[in-house]
Design a protein around this motif. Structure first.
Motif, PDB file in Angstrom:
ATOM      1  N   TRP A  20       0.794  -1.215   0.000  1.00 58.58           N
ATOM      2  CA  TRP A  20       0.000   0.000   0.000  1.00 58.58           C
ATOM      3  C   TRP A  20       0.833   1.276   0.000  1.00 58.58           C
ATOM      4  CZ3 TRP A  20      -4.998  -0.342  -1.017  1.00 58.58           C
ATOM      5  CH2 TRP A  20      -5.622  -1.568  -0.813  1.00 58.58           C
ATOM      6  N   PHE A  21       1.901   1.315   0.781  1.00 62.63           N
ATOM      7  CA  PHE A  21       2.630   2.575   0.992  1.00 62.63           C
ATOM      8  C   PHE A  21       4.081   2.541   0.545  1.00 62.63           C
ATOM      9  CE2 PHE A  21      -0.568   2.120   4.389  1.00 62.63           C
ATOM     10  CZ  PHE A  21      -1.402   3.149   4.025  1.00 62.63           C
ATOM     11  N   GLY A  22       4.634   1.414   0.233  1.00 63.92           N
ATOM     12  CA  GLY A  22       6.044   1.302  -0.142  1.00 63.92           C
ATOM     13  C   GLY A  22       6.286   1.679  -1.588  1.00 63.92           C
ATOM     14  N   PRO A  23       7.556   1.559  -1.997  1.00 68.72           N
ATOM     15  CA  PRO A  23       7.882   1.852  -3.397  1.00 68.72           C
ATOM     16  C   PRO A  23       7.169   0.856  -4.318  1.00 68.72           C
ATOM     17  CG  PRO A  23       9.849   1.169  -2.175  1.00 68.72           C
ATOM     18  CD  PRO A  23       8.712   1.190  -1.220  1.00 68.72           C
ATOM     19  N   GLY A  24       6.523   1.361  -5.342  1.00 65.80           N
ATOM     20  CA  GLY A  24       5.771   0.510  -6.248  1.00 65.80           C
ATOM     21  C   GLY A  24       4.421   0.123  -5.695  1.00 65.80           C
ATOM     22  N   GLY A  25       3.990   0.781  -4.638  1.00 60.97           N
ATOM     23  CA  GLY A  25       2.698   0.479  -4.030  1.00 60.97           C
ATOM     24  C   GLY A  25       1.551   1.133  -4.774  1.00 60.97           C
ATOM     25  N   TRP A  26       0.353   0.933  -4.240  1.00 62.82           N
ATOM     26  CA  TRP A  26      -0.839   1.453  -4.887  1.00 62.82           C
ATOM     27  C   TRP A  26      -0.826   2.975  -5.016  1.00 62.82           C
ATOM     28  CZ3 TRP A  26      -3.690  -1.518  -7.643  1.00 62.82           C
ATOM     29  CH2 TRP A  26      -3.787  -2.867  -7.347  1.00 62.82           C
ATOM     30  N   LYS A  27      -0.267   3.655  -4.057  1.00 66.37           N
ATOM     31  CA  LYS A  27      -0.225   5.118  -4.100  1.00 66.37           C
ATOM     32  C   LYS A  27       0.608   5.590  -5.291  1.00 66.37           C
ATOM     33  CE  LYS A  27       1.067   9.126  -1.353  1.00 66.37           C
ATOM     34  NZ  LYS A  27       1.711   9.603  -0.150  1.00 66.37           N
ATOM     35  N   GLN A  28       1.766   4.992  -5.471  1.00 65.43           N
ATOM     36  CA  GLN A  28       2.618   5.385  -6.597  1.00 65.43           C
ATOM     37  C   GLN A  28       2.012   4.957  -7.931  1.00 65.43           C
ATOM     38  OE1 GLN A  28       6.621   4.056  -6.046  1.00 65.43           O
ATOM     39  NE2 GLN A  28       7.118   5.721  -4.646  1.00 65.43           N
ATOM     40  N   VAL A  29       1.338   3.822  -7.938  1.00 63.92           N
ATOM     41  CA  VAL A  29       0.689   3.377  -9.170  1.00 63.92           C
ATOM     42  C   VAL A  29      -0.369   4.390  -9.592  1.00 63.92           C
ATOM     43  CG1 VAL A  29      -0.828   1.602 -10.146  1.00 63.92           C
ATOM     44  CG2 VAL A  29       1.189   0.928  -8.827  1.00 63.92           C
ATOM     45  N   ARG A  30      -1.183   4.869  -8.658  1.00 60.48           N
ATOM     46  CA  ARG A  30      -2.200   5.879  -8.966  1.00 60.48           C
ATOM     47  C   ARG A  30      -1.563   7.174  -9.461  1.00 60.48           C
ATOM     48  NH1 ARG A  30      -6.534   2.941  -9.571  1.00 60.48           N
ATOM     49  NH2 ARG A  30      -7.217   1.929  -7.676  1.00 60.48           N
ATOM     50  N   GLU A  31      -0.475   7.597  -8.828  1.00 62.86           N
ATOM     51  CA  GLU A  31       0.212   8.812  -9.255  1.00 62.86           C
ATOM     52  C   GLU A  31       0.753   8.655 -10.672  1.00 62.86           C
ATOM     53  OE1 GLU A  31       3.168   9.509  -6.299  1.00 62.86           O
ATOM     54  OE2 GLU A  31       1.733  10.208  -4.802  1.00 62.86           O
ATOM     55  N   ARG A  32       1.329   7.514 -10.961  1.00 64.95           N
ATOM     56  CA  ARG A  32       1.873   7.258 -12.304  1.00 64.95           C
ATOM     57  C   ARG A  32       0.748   7.209 -13.344  1.00 64.95           C
ATOM     58  NH1 ARG A  32       6.081   8.678 -10.225  1.00 64.95           N
ATOM     59  NH2 ARG A  32       7.793   7.289  -9.717  1.00 64.95           N
ATOM     60  N   GLU A  33      -0.387   6.622 -12.979  1.00 66.28           N
ATOM     61  CA  GLU A  33      -1.517   6.593 -13.914  1.00 66.28           C
ATOM     62  C   GLU A  33      -1.991   8.010 -14.231  1.00 66.28           C
ATOM     63  OE1 GLU A  33      -4.409   4.116 -12.017  1.00 66.28           O
ATOM     64  OE2 GLU A  33      -3.531   2.267 -12.807  1.00 66.28           O
ATOM     65  N   ASP A  34      -2.036   8.871 -13.225  1.00 59.67           N
ATOM     66  CA  ASP A  34      -2.421  10.266 -13.456  1.00 59.67           C
ATOM     67  C   ASP A  34      -1.409  10.966 -14.361  1.00 59.67           C
ATOM     68  OD1 ASP A  34      -4.632   9.890 -11.858  1.00 59.67           O
ATOM     69  OD2 ASP A  34      -3.731  10.817 -10.074  1.00 59.67           O
ATOM     70  N   GLN A  35      -0.127  10.714 -14.137  1.00 59.56           N
ATOM     71  CA  GLN A  35       0.911  11.307 -14.964  1.00 59.56           C
ATOM     72  C   GLN A  35       0.812  10.817 -16.405  1.00 59.56           C
ATOM     73  OE1 GLN A  35       4.624  10.425 -13.040  1.00 59.56           O
ATOM     74  NE2 GLN A  35       4.306  11.926 -11.416  1.00 59.56           N
TER      75      GLN A  35
END
Length: 122
Positions: A20-35
């Motif tokens: 959920w919170f680590g590198p490559g987690g869901w948060k970063q995946v969502r940010e990358r999708e937005d980018q």
């Protein structure tokens, strides 16, 4: 029984944290999708601009109509066999490139406003 639940829950939480919170987690995946979505929108706009520019280049290479249009609009050029007629509004300010003697406003004739026509300058 309570200790067993705690012993099972703690390792499960430790395993889930990087997901959920680590590198490559869901948060970063969502940010990358937005980018990615923003980049795709920007690329679509650039592709449209490139298509317009390519069409303009093609027109400039193939025909004289685009060159003639640019010469008329941007440079104020006319053909040899044409007559240039410019109608100015009496209430409009004088163009900047005219000498001050010619830029003086023309007073309209003393007629009723409903009948009065705008004075033409030459």
């Amino acid at each position: 029984m309570r200790w067993i639940a705690v012993v099972v829950f703690i390792p499960l939480a430790l395993i889930q944290y990087p997901l959920w919170f680590g590198p490559g987690g869901w948060k970063q995946v969502r940010e990358r999708e937005d980018q990615v979505l923003l980049a795709q929108a920007r690329i679509a706009g650039l592709r449209m601009r490139n298509a317009r520019l390519a069409a303009e280049v093609r027109d400039l290479r193939d025909g004289t109509a685009a060159v003639e249009e640019r010469a008329r609009l941007q440079l104020g050029m006319i053909r040899n066999d044409e007559v240039f007629v410019q109608i100015l509004d009496a209430n409009a300010p004088a163009p900047v490139n005219q000498p001050l003697e010619q830029a003086k406003p023309v007073k309209p004739a003393a007629r009723p406003a409903a009948i009065a026509a705008p004075a033409a300058r030459h």
